[in-house]
Design an enzyme around this catalytic site. Structure first.
Site, PDB file in Angstrom:
ATOM      1  N   GLU A 139       0.789  -1.232   0.000  1.00  0.00           N
ATOM      2  CA  GLU A 139       0.000   0.000   0.000  1.00  0.00           C
ATOM      3  C   GLU A 139       0.821   1.283   0.000  1.00  0.00           C
ATOM      4  O   GLU A 139       0.820   2.032   0.993  1.00  0.00           O
ATOM      5  CB  GLU A 139      -0.961   0.016   1.199  1.00  0.00           C
ATOM      6  CG  GLU A 139      -1.920  -1.151   1.234  1.00  0.00           C
ATOM      7  CD  GLU A 139      -3.027  -0.988   2.266  1.00  0.00           C
ATOM      8  OE1 GLU A 139      -2.971  -0.035   3.067  1.00  0.00           O
ATOM      9  OE2 GLU A 139      -3.956  -1.821   2.274  1.00  0.00           O
ATOM     10  N   GLU A 181      -5.386  -8.597   0.667  1.00  0.00           N
ATOM     11  CA  GLU A 181      -6.073  -8.226   1.907  1.00  0.00           C
ATOM     12  C   GLU A 181      -7.504  -7.835   1.595  1.00  0.00           C
ATOM     13  O   GLU A 181      -7.764  -7.156   0.611  1.00  0.00           O
ATOM     14  CB  GLU A 181      -5.458  -6.966   2.571  1.00  0.00           C
ATOM     15  CG  GLU A 181      -4.204  -7.166   3.319  1.00  0.00           C
ATOM     16  CD  GLU A 181      -3.689  -5.863   3.955  1.00  0.00           C
ATOM     17  OE1 GLU A 181      -4.497  -4.980   4.300  1.00  0.00           O
ATOM     18  OE2 GLU A 181      -2.462  -5.749   4.086  1.00  0.00           O
TER      19      GLU A 181
HETATM   20  C1  FCB Z   1      -4.492  -2.080   5.479  1.00  0.00           C
HETATM   21  C2  FCB Z   1      -3.115  -2.445   5.993  1.00  0.00           C
HETATM   22  C3  FCB Z   1      -3.114  -3.547   7.017  1.00  0.00           C
HETATM   23  C4  FCB Z   1      -4.270  -3.427   7.974  1.00  0.00           C
HETATM   24  C5  FCB Z   1      -5.563  -3.240   7.229  1.00  0.00           C
HETATM   25  C6  FCB Z   1      -6.773  -3.157   8.117  1.00  0.00           C
HETATM   26  O1  FCB Z   1      -4.477  -0.778   5.013  1.00  0.00           O
HETATM   27  O2  FCB Z   1      -2.299  -2.862   4.916  1.00  0.00           O
HETATM   28  O3  FCB Z   1      -1.860  -3.521   7.668  1.00  0.00           O
HETATM   29  O4  FCB Z   1      -4.034  -2.425   8.889  1.00  0.00           O
HETATM   30  O5  FCB Z   1      -5.503  -2.103   6.438  1.00  0.00           O
END
Ligand code: FCB
Length: 441
Positions: free
Chosen positions: A163, A346
């Site tokens: 990110e 994620e």
């Molecule tokens: C993302 C992050 C991860 C976690 C999630 C909820 O932005 O990459 O580390 O904090 O959010």
């Protein structure tokens, strides 16, 4: 609903969020140690000093991953464990930890996916300018080379950055993440140096004779205008620039979007060849998905010109739940940017989970969340997107950055007083989903 054979069903974590042991075995401080110890920066003053104590409990944690049934695990390597001041001498004990972790995964038949940078920049490099300094990109590539030398024979999936949006904009513009700066010019400069660091890291991995696949993970959003009013459409275009195109265009087209200069000013920190380095071919692309939002013009904010329309039913983090956005993003990236294999690195839901009197953690909303997102991912697959994996955030409850321990994302509940782990209902649900490879439940 069935997923292709060999589909990666994983779980994700990041070093600072779970490891603890922040001054053990030679680890140096990171910007998150500094930030979390700054009064007022993190909810209730929480820090990652202990977190899930995973640094000591990793064998039992890997056993939990085994019982969950995942065939892959995404974790990050802490740069300040490997190079305590960011460059200079290598801390062998730091590398040893990730060596053991990698072997432990392989012994359990779990494929490692390694994120090389999940926000824990060594404080020593921040003291020399951090990502606003071009030099940091080169130091990142040096660090990547060190990790690669040690683990390349066993790691099939590498991710350079997690990110870059959050590192650049949340850390340097919103100021709510480390290093806590609020300056758009600095943020956009940092963004460029992060992407340059990514490109140089790809070179370092390839030069080291990488045996695994090389990628990067971006968090992307699905943005739409709140109405057909041209002002709202313009607002949506700007937010899409900010959250998506500033990353996708340089990575996959080798250029910043034409409207970037109008939004951020001259990009005079970009040097010849930088964009060729940034857009060097990858083997796969990771997507983190949390947000689909409507946006409208904001006369109150003439600089940015946009505001997100608050969702009807906000979650604890203020965003809505909308699985459609995941399919939209996967399809957009595939259609407009790259034919590379894609992976959801994620997605997840923050809740105030608790252990009920019956000993259960009844996170039915999380089950519904994942069910919807798995279905959206499957629709994208059915529509031709080459998706090869899905990694819920997160394996364990953990240190959620500026929210500290105030919200929980895990499939496993962590009692921070005792460090006991307990499977939530969502863990049992996920275990079944994996066993059936997505088939109707
Ligand atoms: C993302 C992050 C991860 C976690 C999630 C909820 O932005 O990459 O580390 O904090 O959010």
């Amino acid at each position: 609903m069935r997923f292709p054979d060999g589909f990666l069903w994983g779980a994700a974590t990041a070093a600072y969020q779970i490891e603890g042991a922040v001054s053990e075995d030679g680890r140096g401080p990171s910007i998150w140690d500094t930030f979390s110890h700054t009064p007022g920066a993190v909810l209730r003053g929480d820090t990652g000093d202990i977190a899930c104590d995973h640094y000591h409990r990793w064998p039992a944690d890997l056993d939990l991953l085994s019982s969950l049934g995942v065939n892959s695990y995404r974790f990050s390597v802490a740069w300040p464990r490997v190079l305590p001041t960011g460059d200079g001498d290598v801390n062998i004990k730091g590398l040893d930890f990730y060596d053991r972790l990698t072997d432990g995964l392989l012994e359990r038949g779990i494929t490692p996916m390694v994120t090389l940078y999940h926000w824990d920049l060594p404080q020593g490099l921040q003291d020399r300018g951090g990502w606003a300094s071009r030099d940091t990109a080169f130091r990142f590539a040096d660090y990547v080379q060190v990790v690669h030398q040690r683990l390349a024979d066993r790691v099939p999936y590498w991710l350079t950055l997690n990110e870059p949006y959050c590192s650049a904009f949340v850390g340097h513009l919103d100021g709510t993440h480390a290093p806590g700066l609020r300056d758009e010019r600095v943020a956009v400069t940092a963004l460029h140096h992060l992407l340059l660091g990514h490109g140089l890291a790809v070179q370092a991995l390839r030069a080291g004779g990488v045996t695994g696949q090389v990628g990067i993970t971006c968090n992307l959003t699905s943005v739409r205008a709140a109405s057909t009013d041209p002002a709202d459409e313009e607002a949506a275009r700007r937010l899409d620039l900010h959250e998506n195109r500033m990353f996708l265009d340089p990575l996959f087209r080798g250029e910043y979007p034409l409207d970037a200069v109008a939004q951020y000013g001259d990009l005079d920190f970009v040097r010849d060849d930088d964009l060729a380095v940034i857009s060097a071919p990858l083997d796969y692309f990771g997507i983190n998905y949390y947000e689909r939002h409507a946006v409208r013009a904001s006369p109150a904010d003439p600089v940015r010109g946009w505001e997100r329309v608050p969702p009807a039913e906000p979650t604890l983090t203020g965003i809505g739940v909308d699985p459609r956005g995941l399919r939209e993003i996967l399809e957009r990236v595939h259609r407009d940017y790259t034919s590379l294999p894609l992976v959801v690195t994620e997605t997840g839901l923050a809740l105030h989970d608790y252990v009920g009197p019956d000993g259960e953690v009844a996170d039915d909303e999380r089950i519904a969340f994942f069910d919807g997102h798995v279905r959206a991912a499957h629709e994208a697959l059915a529509n031709g997107v080459p998706l090869f994996g899905f990694f819920p955030w997160s394996f364990l409850d953990n240190f959620e950055w500026a929210s500290g321990y105030g919200v929980r994302y895990g499939l496993y509940y962590v009692d921070y007083a005792t460090q006991e782990r307990r499977p939530k209902r969502s863990a049992a649900w996920y275990q079944q989903l994996i066993r059936a490879n997505g088939a109707a439940r």
